[in-house]
Scaffold this active site. Structure first.
Site, PDB file in Angstrom:
ATOM      1  N   GLU A   1       0.593  -0.883  -0.097  1.00  0.00           N
ATOM      2  CA  GLU A   1       0.074   0.006   0.144  1.00  0.00           C
ATOM      3  C   GLU A   1       1.156   0.992  -0.225  1.00  0.00           C
ATOM      4  O   GLU A   1       1.966   0.836   0.633  1.00  0.00           O
ATOM      5  CB  GLU A   1      -0.817  -0.140   1.006  1.00  0.00           C
ATOM      6  CG  GLU A   1      -2.015   1.506   1.754  1.00  0.00           C
ATOM      7  CD  GLU A   1      -2.841   1.430   2.480  1.00  0.00           C
ATOM      8  OE1 GLU A   1      -2.910   0.410   3.504  1.00  0.00           O
ATOM      9  OE2 GLU A   1      -2.856   2.138   3.270  1.00  0.00           O
TER      10      GLU A   1
ATOM     11  N   GLU B   1      -2.813  11.969   2.597  1.00  0.00           N
ATOM     12  CA  GLU B   1      -3.575  11.074   4.012  1.00  0.00           C
ATOM     13  C   GLU B   1      -3.475  11.761   5.816  1.00  0.00           C
ATOM     14  O   GLU B   1      -2.512  12.412   6.131  1.00  0.00           O
ATOM     15  CB  GLU B   1      -3.073   9.275   4.412  1.00  0.00           C
ATOM     16  CG  GLU B   1      -4.346   8.859   5.104  1.00  0.00           C
ATOM     17  CD  GLU B   1      -3.976   7.220   5.757  1.00  0.00           C
ATOM     18  OE1 GLU B   1      -4.890   7.095   5.873  1.00  0.00           O
ATOM     19  OE2 GLU B   1      -2.600   7.108   5.342  1.00  0.00           O
TER      20      GLU B   1
END
Length: 374
Positions: A133, A138
């Site tokens: 990932e 974020e």
């Protein structure tokens, strides 16, 4: 020493540095943007208080649209009290998958910086975490800086020297089983990189380059990105130090493969919910879920506004050189010629023998030549 632009260009071409490394593979243009994604409607894997809806529901509820400007809007329900699984939102996952890519995202607005929210622009592969990932954008709640992270199975660490990237590293171990899945994360110290600071100055550009040897993320506030970022011939080796770098203690190809691109905007859950006890709880009290449920107007600005999203792939002989390590001999010859012609002193000692050195040496040489006064 002073050289003309023509001379520098000729030198770059002679040294093999002006070739087209990347070609445009996919343009997620506004006319076809939503057709290039699947609308994921399953329960949020992070335990968020969110109800991901299908395309029809999202369109009818005003959560997605293409603006008259050509920008793509991806928002959440900011009108109704939430119920059931949580507040209505959208999770987009690209229909195509990528292994090695240069992903360039230009945004006018992002959803971060609001208590209860957990937006992300990221990539992941099948059978998570076996295929890895990459979190490009974020953050949670009222954070004002971006966190970029790699998540993998055991055996992958970001151990390259901190002087090689701009961010502040939180952890070097990418293993999801370590530190409660913190991953090998880096925080960008630039307050314009996320949330309200990002939006206040008109957005910005993120670029993620993923090769056999490294994964790196660049950020520029609006108006500051190099011109070639928006061209059909981007040259990452001229962009300087990245904000995030995953290199050193990781076999990239063993841990990252076949990634989808994801936009989402979840609420609370295992990170934003767990972090609620700080300034957001002090300001609003109660629980994260209760706040998200009963305050729809708080999420009016919880949206992505996409100017463009493009994915580039490595081209021809350069891809083979990177994949097979064939740049090493070409680098030595290029550096020797550059030393004679332009006073080049060679790459820093710490990038001459490490994993991925050819690509990093190539960048260093290119930066030297680009930096010669004209």
């Amino acid at each position: 020493m002073y050289f003309s632009t023509l001379l520098i260009t000729a030198a770059l071409a002679r040294l093999g540095l002006a070739q087209r490394w990347y070609t445009l593979q996919d343009d997620y243009s506004s006319s076809n943007f939503f057709n290039m994604f699947n609308f994921q409607t399953e329960n949020d894997p992070t335990g968020g208080y969110v109800n991901y809806v299908d395309q029809g529901t999202a369109q009818n509820g005003g959560m997605i649209s293409v603006q008259s400007s050509g920008q793509v809007y991806i928002g959440v329900d900011h009108t109704n009290t939430a119920s059931g699984r949580g507040r209505n939102s959208v999770r987009l996952e690209s229909k195509k998958t990528y292994t090695h890519a240069l992903v360039v995202l230009s945004l006018a607005h992002m959803p971060g910086g609001i208590c209860g929210t957990w937006p992300a622009f990221w990539m992941f592969g099948p059978q998570w975490p076996a295929s890895g990932e990459i979190d490009i954008i974020e953050g949670v709640n009222n954070a004002n800086t971006n966190t970029m992270t790699g998540h993998t199975t055991p055996g992958c660490s970001a151990t390259y020297p901190a002087s090689a990237f701009k961010g502040a590293q939180l952890s070097s171990d990418c293993d999801t089983a370590v530190n409660n899945n913190q991953g090998c994360g880096t925080v960008d110290p630039d307050s314009r990189s996320y949330g309200s600071g990002f939006n206040a100055q008109g957005g910005g550009v993120y670029a993620m380059e993923w090769t056999t040897y490294y994964i790196q993320v660049f950020f520029w506030p609006a108006g500051a990105a190099p011109a070639d970022v928006f061209s059909n011939n981007p040259e990452p080796w001229t962009w300087g130090e990245p904000a995030f770098l995953l290199q050193g203690g990781c076999n990239i190809d063993a841990h990252f493969a076949n990634h989808q691109i994801v936009f989402d905007n979840t609420f609370c859950g295992s990170w934003a919910g767990a972090a609620w006890g700080g300034s957001c709880a002090a300001q609003y009290g109660g629980s994260c879920n209760a706040f998200v449920q009963n305050n729809p107007g708080a999420f009016t600005d919880s949206y992505w506004l996409v100017n463009s999203l493009k994915v580039y792939s490595m081209q021809g002989s350069f891809k083979r050189d990177v994949d097979e390590g064939g740049l090493e001999g070409r680098e030595a010859a290029a550096e020797a010629e550059a030393e004679a012609a332009f006073g080049y002193q060679g790459p820093p000692r710490n990038i001459t023998k490490e994993e991925g050195a050819p690509a990093r040496r190539r960048r260093h040489l290119g930066e030297h030549l680009r930096g010669v006064k004209m």
